[in-house]
Each structure stands twice: as C-alpha cells, then as structure tokens.
Design a protein around this motif. Structure first.
Motif, PDB file in Angstrom:
ATOM      1  N   VAL A 274       0.873  -1.168   0.000  1.00 37.35           N
ATOM      2  CA  VAL A 274       0.000   0.000   0.000  1.00 37.35           C
ATOM      3  C   VAL A 274       0.911   1.219   0.000  1.00 37.35           C
ATOM      4  CG1 VAL A 274      -1.739   1.294   1.286  1.00 37.35           C
ATOM      5  CG2 VAL A 274      -1.818  -1.213   1.263  1.00 37.35           C
ATOM      6  N   ARG A 275       0.824   1.997  -1.071  1.00 36.72           N
ATOM      7  CA  ARG A 275       1.657   3.200  -1.192  1.00 36.72           C
ATOM      8  C   ARG A 275       0.887   4.391  -0.646  1.00 36.72           C
ATOM      9  NH1 ARG A 275       3.364   1.803  -7.334  1.00 36.72           N
ATOM     10  NH2 ARG A 275       4.744   0.102  -6.753  1.00 36.72           N
ATOM     11  N   VAL A 276       1.530   5.104   0.257  1.00 41.62           N
ATOM     12  CA  VAL A 276       0.934   6.304   0.831  1.00 41.62           C
ATOM     13  C   VAL A 276       1.591   7.497   0.156  1.00 41.62           C
ATOM     14  CG1 VAL A 276       0.502   7.579   2.959  1.00 41.62           C
ATOM     15  CG2 VAL A 276       0.650   5.079   3.016  1.00 41.62           C
ATOM     16  N   GLU A 277       0.781   8.367  -0.411  1.00 39.16           N
ATOM     17  CA  GLU A 277       1.322   9.523  -1.136  1.00 39.16           C
ATOM     18  C   GLU A 277       1.935  10.526  -0.173  1.00 39.16           C
ATOM     19  OE1 GLU A 277      -1.226  11.336  -4.014  1.00 39.16           O
ATOM     20  OE2 GLU A 277      -2.056   9.409  -4.616  1.00 39.16           O
ATOM     21  N   GLY A 278       3.121  10.979  -0.531  1.00 40.20           N
ATOM     22  CA  GLY A 278       3.794  12.009   0.251  1.00 40.20           C
ATOM     23  C   GLY A 278       5.023  11.479   0.968  1.00 40.20           C
ATOM     24  N   PRO A 279       5.848  12.401   1.409  1.00 41.24           N
ATOM     25  CA  PRO A 279       7.097  12.016   2.075  1.00 41.24           C
ATOM     26  C   PRO A 279       6.865  11.629   3.532  1.00 41.24           C
ATOM     27  CG  PRO A 279       6.966  14.390   1.911  1.00 41.24           C
ATOM     28  CD  PRO A 279       5.756  13.842   1.225  1.00 41.24           C
ATOM     29  N   MET A 280       6.496  10.389   3.749  1.00 43.75           N
ATOM     30  CA  MET A 280       6.155   9.949   5.100  1.00 43.75           C
ATOM     31  C   MET A 280       7.070   8.835   5.580  1.00 43.75           C
ATOM     32  SD  MET A 280       2.072   9.924   4.847  1.00 43.75           S
ATOM     33  CE  MET A 280       1.220  11.252   4.066  1.00 43.75           C
ATOM     34  N   THR A 281       7.806   9.117   6.632  1.00 43.29           N
ATOM     35  CA  THR A 281       8.615   8.091   7.274  1.00 43.29           C
ATOM     36  C   THR A 281       7.792   7.403   8.350  1.00 43.29           C
ATOM     37  OG1 THR A 281      10.641   9.298   6.844  1.00 43.29           O
ATOM     38  CG2 THR A 281      10.725   7.661   8.595  1.00 43.29           C
ATOM     39  N   PHE A 282       6.912   8.142   9.008  1.00 44.05           N
ATOM     40  CA  PHE A 282       6.112   7.616  10.106  1.00 44.05           C
ATOM     41  C   PHE A 282       4.647   7.559   9.696  1.00 44.05           C
ATOM     42  CE2 PHE A 282       9.840   9.702  11.993  1.00 44.05           C
ATOM     43  CZ  PHE A 282      10.430   8.591  12.572  1.00 44.05           C
ATOM     44  N   VAL A 283       4.323   6.612   8.836  1.00 48.85           N
ATOM     45  CA  VAL A 283       2.972   6.482   8.304  1.00 48.85           C
ATOM     46  C   VAL A 283       1.919   6.400   9.409  1.00 48.85           C
ATOM     47  CG1 VAL A 283       1.437   5.027   6.914  1.00 48.85           C
ATOM     48  CG2 VAL A 283       3.738   5.542   6.102  1.00 48.85           C
ATOM     49  N   PRO A 284       2.154   5.659  10.502  1.00 44.10           N
ATOM     50  CA  PRO A 284       1.124   5.607  11.543  1.00 44.10           C
ATOM     51  C   PRO A 284       0.778   6.983  12.132  1.00 44.10           C
ATOM     52  CG  PRO A 284       2.712   3.855  11.888  1.00 44.10           C
ATOM     53  CD  PRO A 284       3.269   4.757  10.808  1.00 44.10           C
ATOM     54  N   LEU A 285       1.739   7.892  12.154  1.00 42.59           N
ATOM     55  CA  LEU A 285       1.474   9.241  12.660  1.00 42.59           C
ATOM     56  C   LEU A 285       0.983  10.178  11.566  1.00 42.59           C
ATOM     57  CD1 LEU A 285       4.599   9.741  14.961  1.00 42.59           C
ATOM     58  CD2 LEU A 285       2.283   9.111  15.650  1.00 42.59           C
ATOM     59  N   ASP A 286       1.540  10.038  10.373  1.00 42.36           N
ATOM     60  CA  ASP A 286       1.239  10.955   9.279  1.00 42.36           C
ATOM     61  C   ASP A 286      -0.047  10.613   8.533  1.00 42.36           C
ATOM     62  OD1 ASP A 286       3.611  12.308   9.842  1.00 42.36           O
ATOM     63  OD2 ASP A 286       4.769  11.097   8.438  1.00 42.36           O
ATOM     64  N   ALA A 287      -0.392   9.352   8.481  1.00 42.47           N
ATOM     65  CA  ALA A 287      -1.584   8.922   7.722  1.00 42.47           C
ATOM     66  C   ALA A 287      -2.277   7.757   8.424  1.00 42.47           C
ATOM     67  CB  ALA A 287      -1.186   8.549   6.307  1.00 42.47           C
ATOM     68  N   PRO A 288      -2.730   7.970   9.661  1.00 45.30           N
ATOM     69  CA  PRO A 288      -3.327   6.853  10.407  1.00 45.30           C
ATOM     70  C   PRO A 288      -4.560   6.260   9.734  1.00 45.30           C
ATOM     71  CG  PRO A 288      -3.726   8.934  11.534  1.00 45.30           C
ATOM     72  CD  PRO A 288      -2.761   9.213  10.421  1.00 45.30           C
ATOM     73  N   GLU A 289      -5.313   7.084   9.014  1.00 48.03           N
ATOM     74  CA  GLU A 289      -6.510   6.574   8.342  1.00 48.03           C
ATOM     75  C   GLU A 289      -6.148   5.608   7.214  1.00 48.03           C
ATOM     76  OE1 GLU A 289      -4.896   9.949   6.218  1.00 48.03           O
ATOM     77  OE2 GLU A 289      -5.455   9.789   8.314  1.00 48.03           O
ATOM     78  N   VAL A 290      -5.067   5.877   6.520  1.00 50.66           N
ATOM     79  CA  VAL A 290      -4.611   4.976   5.449  1.00 50.66           C
ATOM     80  C   VAL A 290      -4.130   3.664   6.052  1.00 50.66           C
ATOM     81  CG1 VAL A 290      -2.952   4.658   3.567  1.00 50.66           C
ATOM     82  CG2 VAL A 290      -4.009   6.895   3.931  1.00 50.66           C
TER      83      VAL A 290
END
Length: 92
Positions: free
Chosen positions: A56-72
C-alpha cells in the motif's frame, strides 16, 4: 550498551529476511512513497520477499505512516484482516 555494540544486526537481519518466503500468511506493507530515509524501492523489495504480500503506497514524504496517515494505515489493516478471513470481535 555492550549488547548493542556487540550485536551483528546485519547478519541477523539478512538471516531473518531469508525466511520471509516461508511465511505464507497475508502480509500488507504500508509505505510512504516520498520517504527520503526509506525509499519506496525498499518497501517494494520487502513486499516481494513475502509470497502473499501487497504493498500500500501512501502519497507524500512519510517516514512515520502511523502518525502521518493513520486513516490509510487503518484501512490497510482492515483489508489485511478481511483478506486473512478474520472478523473483528467475532470468533469462528
């Protein structure tokens, strides 16, 4: 500190990675596609190492996906639970 200094992390990591192909349960790798520290190619390689994985690719420069895109992440985990045939709060 001695343990950390004496640990051979690379050897341990590589030995563990060789066993990924034996893990046949569903796996979901969630990765930020603009991460400068851990590039998307790392996530793609990790997903390829498991026989039953999707990325699952999350758009944007995110190292901490759980914090930056928790809904994804929550949506990806819900999909993993569904793929694994598990029902939230219900036992078979």
């Amino acid at each position: 500190m001695k343990f950390i200094a004496g640990a051979d992390c690379q050897t341990t990591t590589l030995a563990t990675a060789r066993r990924f192909a034996d893990f046949t349960h569903p796996v979901t790798v969630v990765w930020g596609d603009g991460d400068k520290i851990f590039p998307l190619s790392d996530g793609e390689r990790l997903a390829k190492d498991f026989p039953n994985a999707n990325l699952v690719r999350v758009e944007g420069p995110m190292t901490f996906v759980p914090l930056d895109a928790p809904e994804v992440l929550a949506e990806a985990l819900d999909g993993l639970v569904q793929q694994a045939g598990l029902n939230s709060g219900k036992s078979s």
